[in-house]
Structures are given as structure tokens and as C-alpha cells.
Scaffold this active site. Structure first.
Site, mmCIF file in Angstrom:
data_model
loop_
_atom_site.group_PDB
_atom_site.id
_atom_site.type_symbol
_atom_site.label_atom_id
_atom_site.label_comp_id
_atom_site.label_asym_id
_atom_site.label_seq_id
_atom_site.Cartn_x
_atom_site.Cartn_y
_atom_site.Cartn_z
ATOM 1 N N GLY A 398 0.644 -1.383 -0.017
ATOM 2 C CA GLY A 398 -0.001 0.139 -0.009
ATOM 3 C C GLY A 398 0.784 1.140 0.156
ATOM 4 O O GLY A 398 0.576 2.346 -0.438
ATOM 5 N N TRP A 401 2.227 1.667 -3.651
ATOM 6 C CA TRP A 401 1.238 2.095 -4.359
ATOM 7 C C TRP A 401 1.095 3.724 -4.442
ATOM 8 O O TRP A 401 0.918 4.288 -5.374
ATOM 9 C CB TRP A 401 -0.339 1.592 -3.899
ATOM 10 C CG TRP A 401 -1.318 2.055 -4.652
ATOM 11 C CD1 TRP A 401 -1.751 1.353 -5.823
ATOM 12 C CD2 TRP A 401 -2.018 3.234 -4.536
ATOM 13 N NE1 TRP A 401 -2.939 2.277 -6.608
ATOM 14 C CE2 TRP A 401 -3.022 3.287 -5.421
ATOM 15 C CE3 TRP A 401 -2.084 4.325 -3.684
ATOM 16 C CZ2 TRP A 401 -4.012 4.390 -5.547
ATOM 17 C CZ3 TRP A 401 -2.810 5.397 -3.676
ATOM 18 C CH2 TRP A 401 -3.965 5.171 -4.845
ATOM 19 N N HIS A 402 1.700 4.288 -3.079
ATOM 20 C CA HIS A 402 1.390 5.769 -3.293
ATOM 21 C C HIS A 402 2.629 6.588 -4.003
ATOM 22 O O HIS A 402 2.331 7.439 -4.326
ATOM 23 C CB HIS A 402 1.572 6.145 -1.851
ATOM 24 C CG HIS A 402 0.340 6.011 -1.160
ATOM 25 N ND1 HIS A 402 -0.179 4.765 -0.410
ATOM 26 C CD2 HIS A 402 -0.842 6.932 -0.935
ATOM 27 C CE1 HIS A 402 -1.512 5.135 0.010
ATOM 28 N NE2 HIS A 402 -1.935 6.564 -0.269
ATOM 29 N N GLY A 403 3.678 5.697 -4.277
ATOM 30 C CA GLY A 403 4.663 6.374 -4.877
ATOM 31 C C GLY A 403 6.132 5.349 -4.818
ATOM 32 O O GLY A 403 6.231 4.489 -4.376
ATOM 33 N N PHE A 552 -0.376 9.952 -7.777
ATOM 34 C CA PHE A 552 -0.433 8.714 -7.389
ATOM 35 C C PHE A 552 -1.019 7.854 -8.600
ATOM 36 O O PHE A 552 -1.318 6.606 -8.611
ATOM 37 C CB PHE A 552 -1.100 8.540 -6.096
ATOM 38 C CG PHE A 552 -0.254 8.918 -5.130
ATOM 39 C CD1 PHE A 552 1.373 9.082 -5.048
ATOM 40 C CD2 PHE A 552 -1.026 9.839 -4.172
ATOM 41 C CE1 PHE A 552 2.151 9.799 -4.184
ATOM 42 C CE2 PHE A 552 -0.137 10.369 -2.938
ATOM 43 C CZ PHE A 552 1.050 10.574 -3.094
#
Length: 552
Positions: A398, A401-403, A552
Site C-alpha cells: 500500500g 502504491w503511493h509512490g 499517484f
């Protein structure tokens, strides 16, 4: 007339962003046409699909081709999965869908990340090459595309997860595929939530596509209220404090005292909440005006009493997606899987390289070895380890996923660690089942502090930048000038105080305000909208302030 032309033609200088006047002109025109044809469901869906494609084109230009590619792939794979009875063929098809979607996502979002990690691990010097750009240039003598740089398409993480959920839900027999590719394209690209969510599950949105639009007074009141609330969150509580204080501190943390850096982190928690929840409020409000319901994405996250509670309140559509499509398939709280251990090993290896610190590396290795030995001799410990591995993997992925950076993985890992620690602490805590106001306040405060200060890995531009922030906090608090900081930036701190106060107001009080708005006459609603617009644009800067989650 020139502005109208700019709105309806592609220009990087005039994107369709919710805080820009251009968007509201676009929406007024689009909504007027929608009002003329919404009663004819197939025409309505086709129109909204085309409008959504245009919106994405205005936001991302030629990257609209990636969106169309994802739409075509998952539409036909979904139909084939549904028509196939053979178990292995169904599994192969859903695997193909997930593989193609993740391949596209990884190419655009993680090419540099994986290349840098490979170079660091094997001491090589490979460089990223834009294969698609090279292929595009082969059709002409002119080199229209730059081959040495890959640009991240806006919103690719969001619509990729949506298309994956569609194929997986059909595979799980939770959903029947849509018959029209225009209807499916509408689901994938619905413009209010296209570029920054919330992530819409196929099983919740697809059934709405075939239903006739029913526009009610409740939808209008709730939609306009959410839009106005979202604009206040974004333009006042997020952009104002960012432009007048936060960005200055984060750009050069070494130029400010440790106290100022701490206050900037507290302000950043308000900024990112106002920015992201403001976007989703507007998105949900716009959808309601067109008769569609999007999932709730935030539930007063800073009222959370522990890290696990926080992630049930923050970015709910992502948290639940990761739970249902990652955590549970990995084994959830029941067992570990081979995939769990392989992924964990890769991530731990990367984190060790990211820190490049022998003490941290040694601690990770020794802890991993000790847990492995314990798991061999105690089944309860083994089950606990498997459960927590799956939880940690979900949070680590997770974070990624953000960066595309190890700092995001570290941020996700810290949040996962916070959840795991709380799971053990609640078993021995003398306060776990006490509901006195001061106990709850203490829990909220501790959780808020934890969430806020793990975000330095989210906000910091690099590990070096983060180190400079820590250095100022540890070595240069400068309490003697703390009052001077508060006085000099008093407008910012007043806005922060009001922002947090409104966030922590009881939910019943907030609901009463919405009821009062809904029951008020039209002229009161207009006055409220006008005054909100005036306040927001008085605080607004001519500098373009994109939504944080666009990256994102």
C-alpha cells in the site's frame, strides 16, 4: 471567447481541475447536455463515457490511449471469463488481466524504481528507455516523443485497480460482465473520480449503470453541500496553509527551527486531509448531481483511537481494496503463503538497501532469524507471524502504491508496524475497554501524533531531505523563538486551529448543519455558495496547486 476555446481544447496551462473556473464552465455545459438526455440510459452512458474521455484528455493529453487500452483489455477478458466454465482457463484469464494491468502500471510508475534497485543490488548502470516513445517515433522521420524519459499518466493507479476489480469480481462470480463496451468505458473513466478516486468497485458501481437516473432534491442538496465542503477543505484548509507556511519549511527544513518543522508536520496532516478528502467530497457530490453514488472515502480519520482504526477511516476505498484483493488472497489472518514470503524477502532486501545502515540491516536480519526459529517450535507463534506478515505486506505494498520510492515503502511499513504493535498492546492495555472522554482523547492524541510523524517519509522529497528534517528537530528546536513563529504565521495557525476544530466536532453536530442546509430556501443556498466561493478565492493563489493524489 479565448477562455472558452482553452477549456475545450488540450492545453497544459488550462487543465480541468476542480479548483479552476475552467472546470466549472466545462461542467455547466456538460451537465446541461446531460439534463437533456439522461432519461435514455444507453445514450446517457455513452455520453458520460465520451465526456469522461475528453476530461482525461484535458488532464493527460495522449495518455488517454493508455486508458482506452485498459478499457479494451478488461472488457474482452471479462466477457471471456464469464463465458468460460473451465476452472483453469478462468484462472489463466483473470491472471492475464491482472498481469497486463500491473505490467502497464509498473512500466509507467515503477520503471525508474526497479531499475535503480537492480543497479544498486548488482552494481550495474542500466538506464530507463521509453520503449513506447521509441516505437511511436518509428512511424515517422520526426522524433515526436522523448525516449529517455517516462512520464506518469495521471490517475493510472486508480483506474488500474478499478479494472482489476472488474475482472476479479467476474472470476469470483460476484458480477456479470457488461454487454456494451461504452457502458464499461463509462465505469472505468467516470470523470468525477477518474484521476484521484475514490476507487470504485465494479460490484457496487456496475449495477448502477443499467438503472435509470433519478434526480431527487436529496441528491441535489447532498451533492452541492459536498462540493462546497470539498472546496473549503481544498482551497482554505489545504492550499492556504501550504502556500503560506508548509511549502517554505519543507523546501528548506534546515532554514527553519525544529519547532517550525514540527508545526509544519502538524499542518501537513491537515493539508493532505483537506486536499484528498476535499477532492473526494467534490467527486461524490458531482456524481450525486448525475444520479450516481460513489463510495465514502473518509470518516473523520483524526478521530481514530489506534492505527488500525485510522486505516478504516482514511482512504477507505483503497484500504478495503487492499484487504479484499491482496490481504485475503495472501492468506489473511489464517495462514501464510509462498507468495507472502517471497514478496516479504524482496521488500526487506530493498528496505535494507534504502537505509544503507549496518545497525538497521543487522536489526532486521536478527529479528527475522529470531522469528523464524520461534515459528518452527510454536504453532501459535507461527500463526501470529503469518497473520502479521500478511498485514505488513499489505501495508508495505500500500505504501509502494503511493509512490515509486523506498521512502513510501518505509512509510507503509511504519503504519503496518503501528497496527501490529496495537494488536499486542490491546491484549494487556488497562484502558482498552474504558470509554471515559479523557481516555478516548488520549488514544486519539497518541494515534494522531504517530500518524503525523510517520508522514515525514510521505512528504519528504528524498531520504536526505528527511534526514535534514530530523536533524533540525533533534539539534535545533529553538524554543526561545517559538512564539515568534506563531505570531509571524498567525493567519496560518488560526486556519489550522479552525480546520482541526471542525474536524473534531461531533458527527451529530455536522449532520445537523447539513440538515439545516438541505431545509434552507434556495436563496439561502445560493448565498452560502457565493460566500463560500468568495472566501475560497480570496485565500486562493494564482499559483497552480494540483491535488496531491494526482501524482499517484
Amino acid at each position: 471567447m479565448n477562455r472558452f476555446y482553452d477549456i475545450f481544447t488540450f492545453s497544459e496551462d488550462f487543465p480541468l481541475i476542480f479548483t479552476q473556473v475552467n472546470f466549472w464552465i466545462f461542467f455547466a455545459v456538460a451537465y446541461f447536455i446531460f439534463a437533456l438526455l439522461y432519461k435514455k440510459v444507453p445514450l446517457r452512458n455513452s455520453y458520460l463515457f465520451l465526456i469522461s474521455l475528453f476530461f482525461y484528455y484535458k488532464t493527460s493529453g495522449l495518455f488517454i490511449g493508455i486508458l482506452i487500452f485498459s478499457t479494451l483489455v478488461d472488457f474482452f477478458i471479462g466477457r471471456t471469463i464469464y463465458k468460460t466454465d473451465h476452472k483453469n482457463k478462468r484462472l489463466a484469464l483473470v491472471t492475464l488481466s491482472v498481469f497486463i494491468n500491473l505490467l502497464v502500471l509498473c512500466y509507467f510508475k515503477y520503471a525508474y524504481f526497479f531499475t535503480d534497485a537492480f543497479n544498486a543490488l548488482f552494481n550495474t548502470d542500466y538506464h530507463v528507455l521509453n520503449v513506447l516513445a521509441q516505437w511511436g517515433n518509428s512511424f515517422s522521420d520526426q522524433n515526436y516523443f522523448t525516449i529517455d524519459k517516462i512520464i506518469l499518466p495521471v490517475g493510472i493507479s486508480f483506474y488500474t485497480f478499478q479494472t482489476i476489480s472488474y475482472s476479479v469480481d467476474i472470476y469470483r462470480k460476484k458480477l456479470k460482465p457488461l454487454n456494451s463496451i461504452l457502458d464499461f468505458g463509462f465505469y472505468v473513466s467516470f470523470f468525477p473520480q477518474l484521476v484521484a478516486g475514490p476507487i470504485v468497485r465494479a460490484e457496487s458501481f456496475v449495477p448502477q449503470i443499467s438503472k435509470p437516473t433519478i434526480l431527487t432534491k436529496h441528491n441535489f442538496d447532498a451533492g452541492t453541500y459536498l462540493i462546497l465542503k470539498g472546496l473549503i477543505k481544498k482551497m482554505l484548509f489545504a492550499d492556504f496553509i501550504a502556500m503560506h507556511f508548509l511549502d517554505r519549511v519543507f523546501d528548506s527544513p534546515e532554514m527553519f527551527s525544529g519547532f517550525a518543522n514540527i508545526m509544519a508536520m502538524i499542518g501537513y496532516s491537515l493539508q493532505i486531509y483537506g486536499d484528498f478528502s476535499g477532492y473526494t467530497d467534490i467527486a461524490i457530490g458531482l456524481a450525486l448531481l448525475m444520479g450516481f453514488e460513489l463510495p465514502k472515502n473518509f470518516n473523520s480519520p483524526y478521530k481514530a483511537t489506534n492505527a488500525g482504526d485510522f486505516w478504516k477511516r482514511w482512504h477507505i476505498s483503497l484500504s478495503t481494496w487492499l484487504r479484499d484483493y491482496l490481504y485475503i488472497p495472501l492468506g489473511g489472518n489464517r495462514q501464510g503463503t509462498t507468495a507472502s514470503y517471497i514478496i516479504l524477502g524482496i521488500i526487506l532486501l530493498g528496505v535494507m538497501f534504502a537505509f544503507d545502515d549496518l545497525i538497521i540491516v543487522g536489526t532486521i536480519l536478527m529479528t527475522s532469524l529470531a522469528l523464524f526459529i520461534l515459528s518452527l517450535y510454536n504453532s501459535k507463534v507461527r500463526n501470529q507471524i503469518n497473520t502479521n506478515i500478511n498485514l505488513m505486506l499489505t501495508m508495505l505494498i500500500g505504501g509502494l502504491w503511493h509512490g515509486a520510492s523506498w521512502k513510501y515503502v518505509i512509510w507503509g511499513g511504519l503504519n503496518g508496524l503501528g497496527i501490529v504493535v496495537y494488536k499486542f498492546w490491546r491484549k494487556i492495555s488497562p484502558y482498552e475497554f474504558k470509554n471515559q472522554w479523557y481516555v478516548r482523547t488520549w488514544k486519539i492524541l497518541v494515534t494522531f501524533i504517530f500518524i503525523t510523524f510517520t508522514r515525514i517519509y510521505f512528504r519528504g522529497e528524498s531520504m536526505g531531505h528527511i534526514s535534514r528534517w530530523y536533524s533540525q528537530v533533534v539539534n535545533n528546536m529553538d524554543w526561545t523563538h517559538a512564539v515568534d513563529i506563531l505570531v509571524h504565521y498567525q493567519a496560518v495557525f488560526w486556519v489550522m486551529a479552525i480546520g482541526y476544530l471542525t474536524h473534531w466536532l461531533p458527527e451529530t453536530f455536522k449532520n445537523k448543519i447539513e440538515v439545516i442546509y438541505s431545509k434552507s430556501p434556495v436563496y439561502i443556498k445560493i448565498a452560502f455558495a457565493v460566500s463560500t466561493g468568495v472566501i475560497c478565492y480570496q485565500a486562493f493563489s494564482s499559483d497552480f496547486q494540483p491535488f496531491i493524489y494526482f501524482q499517484f
